[in-house]
Design a protein around this motif. Sequence first.
Motif, PDB file in Angstrom:
ATOM      1  N   TRP A   1       0.833  -1.201   0.000  1.00 22.86           N
ATOM      2  CA  TRP A   1       0.000   0.000   0.000  1.00 22.86           C
ATOM      3  C   TRP A   1       0.872   1.258   0.000  1.00 22.86           C
ATOM      4  O   TRP A   1       2.046   1.230   0.386  1.00 22.86           O
ATOM      5  CB  TRP A   1      -0.899   0.026   1.242  1.00 22.86           C
ATOM      6  CG  TRP A   1      -2.002  -0.986   1.207  1.00 22.86           C
ATOM      7  CD1 TRP A   1      -2.890  -1.189   0.199  1.00 22.86           C
ATOM      8  CD2 TRP A   1      -2.332  -1.921   2.233  1.00 22.86           C
ATOM      9  NE1 TRP A   1      -3.763  -2.206   0.546  1.00 22.86           N
ATOM     10  CE2 TRP A   1      -3.450  -2.657   1.785  1.00 22.86           C
ATOM     11  CE3 TRP A   1      -1.814  -2.209   3.498  1.00 22.86           C
ATOM     12  CZ2 TRP A   1      -4.049  -3.660   2.549  1.00 22.86           C
ATOM     13  CZ3 TRP A   1      -2.413  -3.198   4.266  1.00 22.86           C
ATOM     14  CH2 TRP A   1      -3.513  -3.920   3.795  1.00 22.86           C
ATOM     15  N   CYS A   2       0.282   2.379  -0.357  1.00 20.47           N
ATOM     16  CA  CYS A   2       1.016   3.636  -0.312  1.00 20.47           C
ATOM     17  C   CYS A   2       1.415   3.918   1.129  1.00 20.47           C
ATOM     18  O   CYS A   2       0.641   3.673   2.058  1.00 20.47           O
ATOM     19  CB  CYS A   2       0.147   4.800  -0.781  1.00 20.47           C
ATOM     20  SG  CYS A   2      -0.544   4.596  -2.407  1.00 20.47           S
TER      21      CYS A   2
ATOM     22  N   CYS B   1      -1.126   5.076   4.099  1.00 21.56           N
ATOM     23  CA  CYS B   1      -2.496   4.618   3.846  1.00 21.56           C
ATOM     24  C   CYS B   1      -3.124   4.080   5.132  1.00 21.56           C
ATOM     25  O   CYS B   1      -2.478   3.387   5.916  1.00 21.56           O
ATOM     26  CB  CYS B   1      -2.469   3.517   2.795  1.00 21.56           C
ATOM     27  SG  CYS B   1      -4.083   2.798   2.480  1.00 21.56           S
TER      28      CYS B   1
ATOM     29  N   GLY C   1      -9.665   3.698  -4.792  1.00 25.22           N
ATOM     30  CA  GLY C   1      -8.224   3.873  -4.673  1.00 25.22           C
ATOM     31  C   GLY C   1      -7.482   3.218  -5.832  1.00 25.22           C
ATOM     32  O   GLY C   1      -6.749   3.876  -6.567  1.00 25.22           O
TER      33      GLY C   1
ATOM     34  N   GLN D   1     -11.633   4.892   6.547  1.00 24.10           N
ATOM     35  CA  GLN D   1     -10.214   4.678   6.216  1.00 24.10           C
ATOM     36  C   GLN D   1      -9.717   5.806   5.345  1.00 24.10           C
ATOM     37  O   GLN D   1     -10.367   6.189   4.384  1.00 24.10           O
ATOM     38  CB  GLN D   1     -10.075   3.333   5.493  1.00 24.10           C
ATOM     39  CG  GLN D   1      -8.672   3.038   4.970  1.00 24.10           C
ATOM     40  CD  GLN D   1      -8.638   2.921   3.448  1.00 24.10           C
ATOM     41  OE1 GLN D   1      -9.583   2.441   2.837  1.00 24.10           O
ATOM     42  NE2 GLN D   1      -7.558   3.375   2.842  1.00 24.10           N
TER      43      GLN D   1
ATOM     44  N   CYS E   1      -7.580   7.458   2.548  1.00 20.78           N
ATOM     45  CA  CYS E   1      -6.755   7.245   1.358  1.00 20.78           C
ATOM     46  C   CYS E   1      -5.979   8.527   1.168  1.00 20.78           C
ATOM     47  O   CYS E   1      -6.510   9.520   0.675  1.00 20.78           O
ATOM     48  CB  CYS E   1      -7.628   6.973   0.131  1.00 20.78           C
ATOM     49  SG  CYS E   1      -6.692   7.073  -1.415  1.00 20.78           S
TER      50      CYS E   1
ATOM     51  N   ILE F   1      -3.691   9.348  -0.701  1.00 24.25           N
ATOM     52  CA  ILE F   1      -3.277   9.738  -2.048  1.00 24.25           C
ATOM     53  C   ILE F   1      -4.402  10.415  -2.818  1.00 24.25           C
ATOM     54  O   ILE F   1      -4.238  11.454  -3.428  1.00 24.25           O
ATOM     55  CB  ILE F   1      -2.760   8.510  -2.831  1.00 24.25           C
ATOM     56  CG1 ILE F   1      -1.539   7.921  -2.139  1.00 24.25           C
ATOM     57  CG2 ILE F   1      -2.431   8.888  -4.272  1.00 24.25           C
ATOM     58  CD1 ILE F   1      -0.323   8.823  -2.132  1.00 24.25           C
TER      59      ILE F   1
END
Lengths: 349, 349, 630, 630
Positions: free
Chosen positions: A23-24, A27, A132, A205, A207, A209
């Motif tokens: 994952w990024c 995140c 995402g 959650q 995200c 990005i």
Amino acid sequence: MSVTEQKREYTVKDFGSDQDVRWCPGCGDYSILSAVKKVLAEAGVPPEQYVFISGIGCSSRFPYYMSTYGIHSIHGRAMAVATGLKVARPDLHTFVITGDGDALSIGGNHTIHTLRRNVDITILLFNNQIYGLTKGQYSPTSPFGKKTKSTPMGSLDQPIAPMAIALAAEATFMARTIDMHPKHLMATVKRAMEHKGTSFVEIYQNCNIFNDGALAYAQDRKVRAENVIELEQGKPLLFGKDMNKGIVSEKGHLKAVRIGEDGITEDDVLVHDEEDSESYHAMLTRMRYPELPEPIGVFRAIERPTYEDLVNGQIERVIERKGKGDLQKLIVGRSTWEVHEDEAEAGKG
Amino acid sequence: MSVTEQKREYTVKDFGSDQDVRWCPGCGDYSILSAVKKVLAEAGVPPEQYVFISGIGCSSRFPYYMSTYGIHSIHGRAMAVATGLKVARPDLHTFVITGDGDALSIGGNHTIHTLRRNVDITILLFNNQIYGLTKGQYSPTSPFGKKTKSTPMGSLDQPIAPMAIALAAEATFMARTIDMHPKHLMATVKRAMEHKGTSFVEIYQNCNIFNDGALAYAQDRKVRAENVIELEQGKPLLFGKDMNKGIVSEKGHLKAVRIGEDGITEDDVLVHDEEDSESYHAMLTRMRYPELPEPIGVFRAIERPTYEDLVNGQIERVIERKGKGDLQKLIVGRSTWEVHEDEAEAGKG
Amino acid sequence: MSLEAQPKTPKEVEELPQVTIRFAGDSGDGMQLTGTQFTNASAIFGNDVSTMADFPAEIRAPAGTVYGVSGFQLQFSSSAIYTPGDVVDCLVAMNPAALKVNLAELKHGGVIILNEDGFTEQTLKLAGMDRNPIKDGSLGKYTVHSIPMTQSTLRACEEVGLTGKEAGRCKNFYALGVVCWLYSRPLEPILDFIEMKFKDREQLREANKRVLRAGYYFGETAELFTRVFRVRKAHLPPGVYREVHGNEALAIGLIAAGQLANKPIFYGSYPITPASDILHELARHKQFGVKTFQAEDEIAAICAALGASYGGALGVTASSGPGIALKAEALGLAVMVELPLVVINVQRGGPSTGLPTKVEQADLFQAVLGRNGECPLPVLAARSPSDCFEVALEATRIAVKFMTPVMVLSDGFIANSAEPWCFPNTGDLDPIEIEHTDEPNGENGRFLSYKRDEWLARPWALPGTPGLTHRIGGLEKQDVTGNVSYDPENHQRMVNLRQAKVDKVAEFVAEQEIMNDPDGTAEMLVVGWGSTYGAIRESARRLLRKGVRVAHVHLRHLNPFPRNLGAIFEKYRDRPVLVPEMNKGQLATLLRSKYLVDTQHLEKVQGRPFTTVEIMDAAEELLAAKGAKK
Amino acid sequence: MSLEAQPKTPKEVEELPQVTIRFAGDSGDGMQLTGTQFTNASAIFGNDVSTMADFPAEIRAPAGTVYGVSGFQLQFSSSAIYTPGDVVDCLVAMNPAALKVNLAELKHGGVIILNEDGFTEQTLKLAGMDRNPIKDGSLGKYTVHSIPMTQSTLRACEEVGLTGKEAGRCKNFYALGVVCWLYSRPLEPILDFIEMKFKDREQLREANKRVLRAGYYFGETAELFTRVFRVRKAHLPPGVYREVHGNEALAIGLIAAGQLANKPIFYGSYPITPASDILHELARHKQFGVKTFQAEDEIAAICAALGASYGGALGVTASSGPGIALKAEALGLAVMVELPLVVINVQRGGPSTGLPTKVEQADLFQAVLGRNGECPLPVLAARSPSDCFEVALEATRIAVKFMTPVMVLSDGFIANSAEPWCFPNTGDLDPIEIEHTDEPNGENGRFLSYKRDEWLARPWALPGTPGLTHRIGGLEKQDVTGNVSYDPENHQRMVNLRQAKVDKVAEFVAEQEIMNDPDGTAEMLVVGWGSTYGAIRESARRLLRKGVRVAHVHLRHLNPFPRNLGAIFEKYRDRPVLVPEMNKGQLATLLRSKYLVDTQHLEKVQGRPFTTVEIMDAAEELLAAKGAKK
Ligand SMILES: Cc1ncc(C[n+]2csc(CCOP(=O)(O)OP(=O)(O)O)c2C)c(N)n1
Ligand SMILES: Cc1ncc(C[n+]2csc(CCOP(=O)(O)OP(=O)(O)O)c2C)c(N)n1
Ligand code: SF4
Ligand code: SF4
Ligand SMILES: [Mg+2]
Ligand SMILES: [Mg+2]
């Protein structure tokens, strides 16, 4: 999902796989992964007793990072896969990991039908209000007017509330929690696992990005108390930093009020009850920021036989009545006739 | 759907097609067909302005029996087809005809997403609690334990309530009516047509071949009053032959009470309000026979911009700002360069 | 055989080699039941039988309309037969619409048995008939028996105490009685059936028995019939027989597979014509541990079956064309995760919703090629109702041996047809052996989820087994380890391996058999698949009688093709190859590209099976054309 | 051209015919942007260019990992080119992982430009490297330039006032500056771009400009480089050019189709890699009346598009393989109701989720054959980014002319590649003429919704039109009237008509062209489709230079095939036919069955395009084998 096996000692490490987490950085998925591993480590059931099934999305990579059994299936269908598995194998602890697109866009229908069947699985829906993996289109939970790659002038669809969908689908267990509130997250996942029947957990959650901060009103410790009500069984619906605000129902219409003002006392405030009744739970699902604070915690937890128990029950009942199936009898059927050797001249190949 | 054209005189016959109606004799679909034709005849809009779009099922044969435009599409997808049509052609009056299997089993997800978008179409869901066309399997609205061809020992899925799904999907208009109550049926269809936005009407419909009498508690005039509440804007939720029973909410928990008993007066009874508020509407969707009487009529009718208006609004706004699109400019793009005749020796084919 | 079973006053008895009867009436007239009972009686008597049902797409269209006509055709014979008959010898029509719809297929001089009471002004109008054909002489070229069946039925029931409506519903048994007399059929099996069916309903039991006998005695007594017919017992291979329908045989086959593999069947399905009956049948056999799951749609059905397979059950799903289309994406997943799965397509008329109650073979491309990516899977087709049993077993064997989804093709004809089945003894059936890995197969106790065995199958490790935890999914995976891999060469290797595995199935299954040409000298080759079996077989036999030698290859395995199929085409090289299909040449396309053989196509896309004559004609024409060229 | 554009102290300038550069770094390093800018500068300078992007499947995998590497390759040339280059001449690697992943494709003696600061202990470990390749001599066979780009970037930004993190993000422009110097590229177009992109962000604008120049001047000043390279302008056909990506060209083509038809485009889609960018692009052009609809899934997307077409819009939907699989059932409906619809499949690696960001051509079967029933529709494939424009236009023309869904195949390579496009003048584009029936076409004022015109198309009557009300649907319909019909002969007729209509498209479109063989004497024929165009074309040209004559047929029309294709195979009969495909032979299968031609297959299923050499080798081998046989 009930965890009844004999407990042994496990650590978080026992539940992590050898695959690099992709994952990024930053995140919200990371904290959920870590919370789930912790909860499992505490449950004392060995990794091989768990199956994690996911659809497609960033969140759906989850199973690769667990040392359990798992299926990274196709977009929107994880719950159907999990249903088949659980009906075939009621002994396994089955999780579904899904996203707001996976579970509510393409997979919305499976969500509904899984919930109404009450298969004993635990669904964790990572709600980041965005797609995402496909790099940032709006999702069914994105607010109206959201500007994204696919909606440069703002999205035009009214968002849906996962909790409302779950109740309409006759969920026996529904809860909401937050990636950045690890204690609450762990406690909620634990309750969900312990529930016998389908448990449905919406997890806010981030995200970072494609939708950074979209849920900050609930995630950010600084403002959370004003925007969120932590549900507790038997406790009044109070919120605010000083817990001096509450929710009342006036003939079915909800309102946020200040205790002590306009003659309102704590007694007027609604009292949380996970078990009873549908209409109260229905009201809870309609509480949405910014009009009202949003409940987190267990909205509803009622008992209803699980689908797989019912399926097995029918099988057992038949077997009790008629005995185990006799294949020869089945093949023979109701009526037969015999052709004797001497009748047989021209063959039929 | 708003009907605003200049009215002319039409008769029921103007809306019937030349195709023989092929439903089973005695099927509830006949009365719905007749009611719709009557309502349209009264609306004064010519047949060519209507499009009836259906999925697959007995009910979905409906368009063939109308003299309007129509599409008998594929199972569960009528709403998606209708959405595209309406967005392309906001001028057309678009109906969706669907069944409990079509709209809630295979098509459940499209139902949700159509409603939340609020496309200006009128959805009539024929709920006979069974799959008619495939000869009698249980449907998502069949009661638990229903014995059908596919469930000889009884079905194991909890039924879902179409109204609850609709509200969870943020419907702006939802109503319920009954095939055998033609006046109510016509009035409800008319209201639905007049609504600007997606209107969702559940119609209790008798399948006299595979599920005869399943909904008799609401259809049968003899018992209806005890089992059904006719909603009226601003009126209390009263029911019973003598209208002496009512519904109260105790901190969000619904109860049927008898007026005059235990000190209960009409003032304690909930008062119907189509427009306000979500939490009240949410409660209504949870009222189910036999625990509580079931509301019929308009549950909810609120205003929200329609999807097609929003789509067109964005287009208009851009054109206002930038002018109509210039194809040559689009093709040319941001930066170009020129290759001159004398530079060109070896061609690129 | 009791007295009842033989016509008491045989006016004149004509022996016939075989007879084709069609019963036709309103959807509500019980024609399917009537036909089934006559079939049953014939089979028990010892004829070979073959049947075909023809339903309307409507549930119960208004009485008397042409689109509400329901038909049931059977052929019964004194020798082995393979089709329900080309032309009808005897048509039973309960109303004008039934007569109208079916008359074209009655042979010249055929027998018509009519319910005179069904021919009213109103029903004539509903059928779009100006005049009453019973009276206007338009049926002159047939032998017409017009009988007031409704009246007679009501009279026969008079003392039983049914309402008029209930009694009227028994008239199909009156018709059955008449036909039984005409064709010298014993009533006993039918009486037994009535006894059982109306076990708890005394009045109906009594009424139906009386009505059946009344019809029979009417035949015996009435002056209408100048002769009756008899079809001798057929000379079938010795053994014990039962009648079986295609969908029923599929269900039994699946249950047998489960029992032989010692595995529960998980059957996930969404209702659709003509596949739903498999679900209905399986749902009735829970004592075998069968779990049936009526899903919310076809996608959920296949996904649940796949989930069940992951857990160690035998996952099965079924649908028809449009539903199979919806399963395509999930089938891709099944191919990628390499789990056993049986997917059944009971084909119907297409495209789209098409002709839902009619037969067609046009989903072969979809089965073999209809997915994204290089996505091979074995495809089998059943050729007759009883063959469905075998195919269900074989599909399961392949699925578990090769860890692969397997597609089984049946169709609306097979599904609703019946034939005698010389069923096997369970003791003679080979068990299906399945080994679940329970130990790490790699170094250092590692489990390699994509390490393959000699058949290229990966191990089937069940969740719950310690030490073998692994994750599977739809992303490309590394050879051997099963980890996600985007490596270019690995992708090529995996694509090749998946193809090689499916190709290997040809080594596992039997070689292709050639029928009707023991010495290899036939003048031409006919290649078929699926339910054209009966019609091709019958035409080959009839051509043989005419001196035309036609070899018949009927493929069960459509992907991969049998390993000797190339050699067969080599063998018949320079002889015409005819491929009759109920589509526009799908098998032909696959054969042509694989073997570069110049097939001739005979197509029929009409929602009904080939007649024997159609195939015979095509074969003869082809031979004539070839002769002319020479 | 300003001074900036030319190296001031050209140490030694080497002329090269063409150069292939690959930029590689972390997903977050901006390599795509860097590559695009270099491409742009090259194109404006006058080179021919061709590019290829190589994304990871993860959004932004943790920095430094091998699976997080994002690559961008371009070839720029002094003559016409058709591919992004086989082997890399110059590799720019921002970290060890980028070096590791891409080194294999760098030619011996190639240039490596490294960000020295990116080679830390940690990043080396993340890339699984024990030692630092900059220091251990393992890169000996290359010309390595190791530059502390991060440091230099930070220094260049010092006075701009960015945070360190922000400034660090500009390092890709430093790399770009270096490369521009090395290959004698003008900076101006890039400076213009920076100006526009950071219009409202002064600091970033300033920083990027400084960093770009800093890199450039570093090249000029540093002793590192002993010579620089120059690639002359290419000799392209005269005209005005722009650069265009495949998905962009599809979007522009669709908008143009709408404008030429005077119809609004309705685009229904559900996001999926690599098709999503078409949606993003179209959503940006609402001023053309384009309506984009992000549906809840692929099924809703196609159904909505079909509904829009019924209403008179140009319905379009797009997806990639798995999503196209989901649309199969609705495609059947579209075939049955005979409405225009354009369905785009931007293919990716399969099966199942497969390799979502990689290229493959394995959905051809799915496009042509992947539905239930006999369900034909025209299929077109684009061969290059700019060809997408033409194909979008032609697909629309066919869809409305024939009242049919049309499938367009693109792929992940075309979608994300760019090439110069000698774009048309809108005035030169033929309008798309559409006639909507507005009067009854039958007797007595009846409207016959399935009465066909000379192209076998049915009328497109729009709802709202008085007198033309009609109902369509998925059930089989009566010829001419369009009423539901279960009649057997009618079904056959309709199945035939639908096929005949699609076959007729071959009469409407152009004949197939043969490239590279003006006099018909080539030694062999290469047949391709889709994005293999560039590689095949290039290899044919290079073979020619070696004296090997290879005819090249590149199919845009995959169903029906061009009407002269049979004649072409006749013409080349007895010469080898090579079919290179990024699948296991799907086109070859279709050709073999249709023309019984013994094609040779060259397959590559690795998620990346053919190199020119691979095709040249295959062709030469094939010729050698043939020669040997003689
Ligand atoms: C059939 C199909 N359609 C579309 C996609 C592309 N796709 C992959 S994930 C995704 C949505 C992801 O959003 P969400 O479920 O919210 O997960 P997140 O990435 O946000 O965790 C989409 C559209 C796909 N893989 N398969
Ligand atoms: C893709 C697909 N799956 C299944 C079917 C079979 N099918 C047709 S209608 C139907 C259900 C009908 O039930 P409902 O929607 O309640 O309509 P009703 O017949 O009761 O009016 C089903 C399962 C189909 N036609 N297409
Ligand atoms: S794109 Fe968003 S949801 Fe996906 S891994 Fe990155 S931060 Fe997480
Ligand atoms: S089966 Fe039921 S729903 Fe269908 S037409 Fe007959 S009565 Fe109506
Ligand atoms: Mg998401
Ligand atoms: Mg129904």
